[in-house]
Design a protein around this motif. Structure first.
Motif, PDB file in Angstrom:
ATOM      1  N   LEU A 547      37.887  29.659  38.333  1.00  0.00           N
ATOM      2  CA  LEU A 547      38.030  30.009  37.119  1.00  0.00           C
ATOM      3  C   LEU A 547      36.129  29.709  36.967  1.00  0.00           C
ATOM      4  CD1 LEU A 547      38.971  29.649  34.161  1.00  0.00           C
ATOM      5  CD2 LEU A 547      38.720  27.636  33.898  1.00  0.00           C
ATOM      6  N   ALA A 548      35.080  29.287  37.385  1.00  0.00           N
ATOM      7  CA  ALA A 548      34.053  29.574  37.061  1.00  0.00           C
ATOM      8  C   ALA A 548      33.181  30.911  37.343  1.00  0.00           C
ATOM      9  CB  ALA A 548      33.104  28.861  37.720  1.00  0.00           C
ATOM     10  N   TYR A 549      34.247  31.076  38.341  1.00  0.00           N
ATOM     11  CA  TYR A 549      33.275  32.698  39.470  1.00  0.00           C
ATOM     12  C   TYR A 549      34.095  33.342  38.758  1.00  0.00           C
ATOM     13  CZ  TYR A 549      33.303  36.595  42.792  1.00  0.00           C
ATOM     14  OH  TYR A 549      33.002  37.791  43.226  1.00  0.00           O
ATOM     15  N   VAL A 550      35.010  33.568  38.022  1.00  0.00           N
ATOM     16  CA  VAL A 550      35.336  34.863  36.894  1.00  0.00           C
ATOM     17  C   VAL A 550      34.584  34.602  35.485  1.00  0.00           C
ATOM     18  CG1 VAL A 550      37.360  35.665  35.786  1.00  0.00           C
ATOM     19  CG2 VAL A 550      38.122  35.354  37.990  1.00  0.00           C
ATOM     20  N   VAL A 551      34.700  33.700  35.103  1.00  0.00           N
ATOM     21  CA  VAL A 551      33.726  33.813  33.595  1.00  0.00           C
ATOM     22  C   VAL A 551      32.005  33.946  33.952  1.00  0.00           C
ATOM     23  CG1 VAL A 551      33.253  31.638  31.940  1.00  0.00           C
ATOM     24  CG2 VAL A 551      35.804  31.421  32.580  1.00  0.00           C
TER      25      VAL A 551
END
Length: 717
Positions: A547-551
């Motif tokens: 999730l953090a990578y995309v955000v």
């Protein structure tokens, strides 16, 4: 210890929180009125303009195209579509390398339970090799920058006959005759900088009242002279602030004159620029004098990365400052265990009931009990850590480091150490700070891994709730940008009068390496430690990394403004901290197994930390030089290509004002001196003031002397 139902409730709360944030973001990002909050980077680059204001009045503020709401998750594939080379060009190598940290954690934890140490080492080696190659390619292909030609010289030795300006010039004319180009001495302009900042604040107030008066000239605006204009004598606002600006202008002019004419304001340091990158690399990476404590050289940060306030700190005081901060950080770390221990009591229902028995009927209610054990400890710990990054950054600034990038890296290192001791160890081991410290001091070194290893499985549920609160909901809150959203609309409604005001109000922010990277490293540590002990924790970490990578990819492309470019200089720190986490996980696993029936198998694990440390030494020798030095071969290649492409390059004009303190930079460039394109090619003899030496073998702009020449060099000439 929290039960499975407690974890289920915590997961439900944090999932719903994250989902609500994402839905709110998907709706708010589509509204024209919020466009500058969620896409400020494109405005700063001049590639995006405000949405059309034609049509219905409602359409100026609300997106009336209902088809757009059906594609509310479109931002996710959009954030992943930009190729990495284009991302580097768009946001810089620092940002691209930062994203690869998430990329590593995502893929590492997927297979961590199967090939624990070797897979981690393989990925680390591969990423180190990739980032090192990217760094060298970036340095070779990027546009010309002043820091490629410039070094910072410190500890210029005092001379009774000559100024620092003259000493620097003559030293480099003699010792780097073929490559020295120009220099800029460092001034102590901190007081002047404060005056300039104060003048800007007053000017903003004056502009506001003048604009207010221009709209209604029938009434002069008034203000009060007290705090924030809320108390004190009532005066004409325009006259009052105009007189303050006039007074500040006089003080600024007087301070400038003092700085330029008083030798006490000149620091024994200078930015020295060379004709080639090769010459700068040789100077930055070699010892300049027989005495290794003077004429100290290092690569200059790029101009926007310079933290100018710290350049005024005497070099001799840096060691004392760093000792003071080391002691202060030690006490900060261990005293902070007290609130951490308090947080841990929140995860223990029995502890709360013992301390506050009258709350027992309420706590035992099914929903309340699950909420306390499943959600409250994580959010309480997060609140305790809110002010920590600011404190650590202040400590780093006090130490005297001269670049913003290094300040952030230093602060990140301390943040990680702090989290390792307090959030990780402090959450595992109960008791007050000094009780824990006393136990460790009086405990055998062999018993420490056992003590911690036994506690690790029992704290898995706490860390699961912490990951959900800080990781899941935190990442969703990051993309929502609730604080910048509120601040932008408040400033836009009350303060924004011009397009420039609107640009200042949207505040895109930066990547925040000093806070984000240590937090990622904590998840690496948790994943590595619990991969074998309690694998149920791994899915929660995998969700966070994915999730953090995309955000953050979305934020880097659309929001964050790049404050500086260090060409991924932080990667060795990232590698080192993951290696440290890997070794810690191995030692704690050994400690845990030694307390079980499998104690006889513990010696078989001794090879793992040995091999891991050997692997780190190998990577440090093989890849780290690319991050601390600039190969002369690369420098010569870049210089040669540049001379072939731009034979008439005016390097003097490019470098001469690059490292002037911002408060000295004139707004009108027409007043700057024209660069000298022709240079004397024949050596000249220049008279000097020093009795020990009467001439200099090369041209000089000053009637100065050679500085601190070796006796052998003096005799040769």
């Amino acid at each position: 210890m929290a039960t499975l139902k407690d974890i289920e409730m915590a997961a439900a709360i944090n999932f719903l929180t994250a989902f609500a944030f994402f839905v709110a973001f998907a709706f708010l990002r589509l509204q024209p009125i919020n466009d500058r909050v969620y896409f400020p980077k494109w405005y700063l680059k001049g590639l995006r303009s405000s949405p059309s204001r034609s049509g219905a009045v409602v359409g100026r503020f609300v997106n009336l195209d209902f088809r757009a709401y059906l594609r509310f998750l479109k931002w996710m594939p959009a954030a992943l579509q930009m190729p990495e080379p284009e991302l580097i060009d768009h946001a810089g190598l620092d940002s691209a390398a930062y994203l690869r940290i998430y990329f590593v954690g995502f893929w590492t934890h997927l297979v961590m339970a199967y090939v624990f140490t070797f897979w981690t080492c393989y990925v680390l080696k591969k990423e180190y090799e990739i980032v090192a190659s990217m760094r060298l390619h970036f340095l070779a292909s990027e546009k010309r920058r002043p820091d490629q030609f410039t070094v910072l010289v410190r500890n210029v030795p005092p001379d009774p006959d000559e100024s620092v300006n003259e000493l620097v010039e003559h030293f480099f004319l003699v010792n780097h005759p073929e490559h020295y180009f120009t220099h800029q001495v460092v001034y102590n302009a901190n007081k002047l900088s404060d005056l300039v900042k104060e003048k800007k604040k007053i000017q903003n107030r004056l502009d506001y009242y003048q604009l207010k008066y221009s709209r209604n000239q029938s009434k002069r605006p008034f203000s009060k002279t007290g705090f924030l204009g809320l108390c004190g004598d009532k005066v004409d606002a325009i006259d009052f602030y105009a007189s303050k600006i006039e007074k500040l202008s006089e003080e600024i002019a007087s301070e400038k004159e003092k700085i330029m004419n008083n030798p006490k304001h000149i620091m024994p340091a200078a930015f020295v620029s060379f004709k080639t990158r090769w010459g700068a690399a040789v100077c930055a990476q070699t010892q300049q004098s027989r005495n290794p404590t003077i004429w100290l050289t290092e690569w200059a940060p790029e101009p926007r990365d310079v933290f100018w306030d710290n350049l005024a700190i005497p070099y001799v005081s840096l060691t004392i400052r760093r000792l003071i901060i080391a002691v202060a950080f030690f006490f900060l770390t261990f005293f902070f265990m007290i609130p951490i221990a308090f947080v841990q009591t929140l995860a223990n229902i029995e502890g709360i009931e013992k301390a506050l028995p009258f709350l027992k009927p309420i706590i035992e209610l099914k929903g309340i009990k699950s909420f306390i054990q499943g959600f409250l400890p994580g959010i309480a710990l997060k609140i305790f850590l809110i002010f920590l990054p600011t404190i650590l950054m202040i400590m780093s600034k006090f130490e005297g480091f001269i670049s913003i990038s290094f300040l952030e890296r230093r602060s990140a290192t301390r943040y990680y150490i702090f989290q390792f001791i307090n959030v990780f160890l402090g959450s595992i081991i109960t008791g007050t700070a000094f009780q824990q410290l006393n136990n460790f001091i009086h405990q055998s070194a062999n018993d420490i891994p056992k003590t911690i290893g036994v506690s690790i499985p029992m704290k898995a549920t706490f860390f699961i709730t912490y990951i959900m609160v800080d990781g899941w909901a935190g990442v969703a809150g990051e993309i929502l940008r609730l604080k910048p959203l509120v601040i932008y609309h408040i400033r836009n409604f009350f303060l924004v009068k011009t397009e420039k005001d609107r640009e200042e109000a949207m505040d895109p922010g930066t990547l925040g390496f000093n806070t984000g990277e240590p937090q990622i490293q904590l998840y690496f540590l948790l994943g590595l430690v619990y991969a074998v002990v309690t694998p149920v924790l791994l899915p929660f970490i995998i969700v966070f990394f994915g999730l953090a990578y995309v955000v953050y990819r979305h934020q880097i492309i659309n929001v964050y403004n790049q404050e500086y470019e260090s060409a991924a200089a932080f990667w060795p720190d990232v590698h080192g901290r993951i290696i440290a986490a890997l070794v810690v996980s191995q030692l704690l696993l050994m400690g845990l197994l030694s307390t079980k029936e499998a104690a006889q198998s513990t010696p078989l694990l001794i090879a793992l930390p040995v091999l891991t440390i050997w692997f780190h030494i190998f990577c440090k020798g093989r890849y780290e030089p690319a991050f601390v030095k600039y190969p002369l071969q690369e420098a010569m290649m870049k210089d040669t290509l540049e001379r072939a492409k731009e034979p008439n390059l005016n390097l003097k004009g490019f470098l001469e004002n690059a490292y002037i303190h911002p408060v000295f930079v004139e707004e009108d460039d027409s007043e700057s001196h024209a660069a000298t394109e022709e240079e004397d090619k024949e050596p000249k003899l220049i008279p000097t003031k020093r009795q020990s030496r009467r001439n200099t073998p090369l041209a000089s702009k000053h009637s100065g002397s050679l500085s601190s020449l070796l006796p052998e060099a003096t005799e040769e000439h």
